[in-house]
Write an enzyme that holds these catalytic residues in place. Structure first.
Site: not given
Ligand code: BGC
Length: 496
Positions: A219, A403
């Site tokens: 990110e 993610e």
């Molecule tokens: C990040 C994580 C974070 C998650 C929830 C993502 O954008 O890569 O490190 O914990 O979001 O906020």
């Protein structure tokens, strides 16, 4: 991540944008260049009505089901075995920067518990684990002599995964820049890109014998905007020009690492992990603000990697753009940089949390229910819109969701998380739907394996499918872990 209370205007949440009143000249300039250099535009204003079929929706036989974490969020032991300080150690040392004065110690103590966590993943049946390497465990001051203890630690983690048939996915940079590099200018300094390439090469040489999915930068947008513009993450800057420099230098560092990967002959695949945000104009007749938010949130990162150009409407004094000096941003770019940044990758990693509405002034508008993370507006169909948009607007490339997840509503430990089961089900359905329509999606990682250190939110937001009691480090799988395990076993998602 976190909201941005320090944002310098009446606006909005973490992913929102400062609406600057543009001058007439700026407005004219903008009108002249609204058609961006990219063929893309904002997504459609409303989701396409859709209901899952009655039968389970299957995934491809080799679909990669995984869970994800990052070093500073789970490891703990920030001073052990020669690790040097990172910018997150420095940032969290100021108590007011993180809720409850929390720091990355003890986090989920994965530095010691990786074997047990690998067992846990093996029990769940996951095929891949995405974790990040702490740069300052490998190179305590960011460059120079390698700390063998750091390499040994991650070799042991990789071996523990491989022994259980779990494919490692390793992020090289998940926001924890060695403090020594920050002191030398951080991502504002082009030199940091060369240091990153050296660090990456060290890891490709050390682990090149293993099939690994490498993610260069996690990110770059969040690190640039939240860390350099909103001042809410490390290094805590509030300067849009610093954010723009951090964008270009992280993108360049990504491309240099891809070149090092190819030159090293390491096994595995490589890509960058981009968090993308479908943007929906709230007025279909006034889409300019949404186009610019789309440019600064999405195309500023997708276009250089996949098309070899920056969109011209992402940066400048226009509603919805990153309000930095566009001329200075151009001046950072040296001949050949965009060739480096667009070096072909094996995959595009995307991270999906939700959507936003945008008004014509470039202000984000809440159009969906939010989670305990107020920036997260949940709309599962947005994932489908995003995936099909990538298919339609960019050259074909395998896509990996690295993610996807949501936090519990309260800070207390819970294992009863029907909301997360529902979140996962509906997002898996939209992924299956997109695959069915020809999107080359190759896997889906849930954020996160464990409750962990949620950046400026400290330990107050729990994102795990496995709960962690931070006092005892006990792991307790939540209902969502059981649900995820069933989906993996069936390699299909049911309608309910
Ligand atoms: C990040 C994580 C974070 C998650 C929830 C993502 O954008 O890569 O490190 O914990 O979001 O906020």
């Amino acid at each position: 991540m976190t909201d941005s209370p320090a944002r310098p205007s009446a606006t909005i949440a973490r992913r929102g944008f400062l609406a600057l009143g543009g001058s007439a000249a700026a407005a004219a300039a903008l009108a002249a260049c609204t058609a961006s250099s990219s063929p893309t535009g904002p997504a459609t204003p409303t989701p396409t009505p859709w209901a899952p079929p009655a039968e389970p929706m299957p995934f491809p036989a080799d679909y990669l089901w995984g869970t994800a974490t990052s070093a500073y969020q789970v490891e703990g032991e920030t001073a052990l075995d020669g690790r040097g300080p990172s910018i997150w150690d420095t940032f969290a040392a100021t108590r007011s920067n993180v809720k409850g004065g929390a720091t990355g110690d003890p986090a989920a103590d994965q530095y010691h518990r990786y074997e047990a966590d690998a067992d846990l993943m093996s029990d769940l049946g996951v095929g891949a684990y995405r974790f990040s390497i702490s740069w300052s465990r490998i190179l305590p001051t960011g460059s120079g002599a390698v700390n063998q203890a750091g390499l040994d630690h991650y070799r042991a983690v990789v071996d523990a995964l491989v022994a259980r048939g779990i494919r490692p996915a390793i992020t090289l940079f998940h926001w924890d820049l060695p403090q020594a590099l920050q002191d030398a200018g951080g991502w504002g300094d082009r030199e940091t890109t060369a240091r990153f390439a050296e660090y990456a090469r060290t890891l490709f040489d050390a682990f090149g014998d293993v099939e690994i999915d490498w993610l260069t930068i996690n990110e770059p947008k969040t690190h640039a905007f939240v860390g350099h513009w909103y001042g809410v993450h490390a290094p805590g800057l509030t300067d849009p020009d610093a954010a723009a420099a951090a964008v270009h230098h992280q993108m360049l560092a990504h491309g240099l690492a891809v070149r090092e990967f190819r030159a090293s002959g390491a096994k595995g695949r490589i890509g960058i992990a981009l968090n993308l945000l479908p943007v929906y104009p709230i007025d279909p007749d006034a889409t300019g603000g949404a186009e610019r938010v789309d440019a600064s949130e999405n195309r500023l990162f997708l276009d250089p990697v996949l098309l070899g150009s920056y969109p011209i409407d992402a940066i400048g004094p226009y509603p919805g753009s990153l309000p930095a000096d566009a001329t200075a941003f151009e001046a950072l770019q040296q001949p050949g940089d965009l060739d480096v940044i667009s070096e072909p990758c094996d995959l595009l990693a995307i991270q999906y949390y939700g959507v936003t509405g945008v008004d014509d002034g470039g202000n984000t508008v809440t159009i969906e229910p939010t989670s305990a993370a107020s920036w997260q507006q949940i709309r599962a169909e947005g994932l489908y819109d995003l995936l099909t948009r990538l298919r339609d607007d960019y050259p074909p490339i395998p896509i990996l969701i690295t993610e996807n997840g949501m936090p519990d509503p309260l800070p207390a430990v819970t294992v009863d998380d029907p909301y997360r089961v529902d979140f996962l089900r509906t997002h898996f359905q939209q992924a299956a739907r997109a695959i069915d329509e020809g999107v080359p999606l190759i896997g889906h990682f849930v954020w996160s394996l464990l409750d962990n250190f949620e950046w400026a939110e400290g330990y107050s937001q729990r994102w795990g499918i496995v709960a962690v009691d931070f006092a005892t480090q006990e792991r307790m799988p939540k209902a969502s872990a059981g649900y995820f395990s069933d989906v993996i076993a069936a390699n299909a998602v049911s309608p309910d």
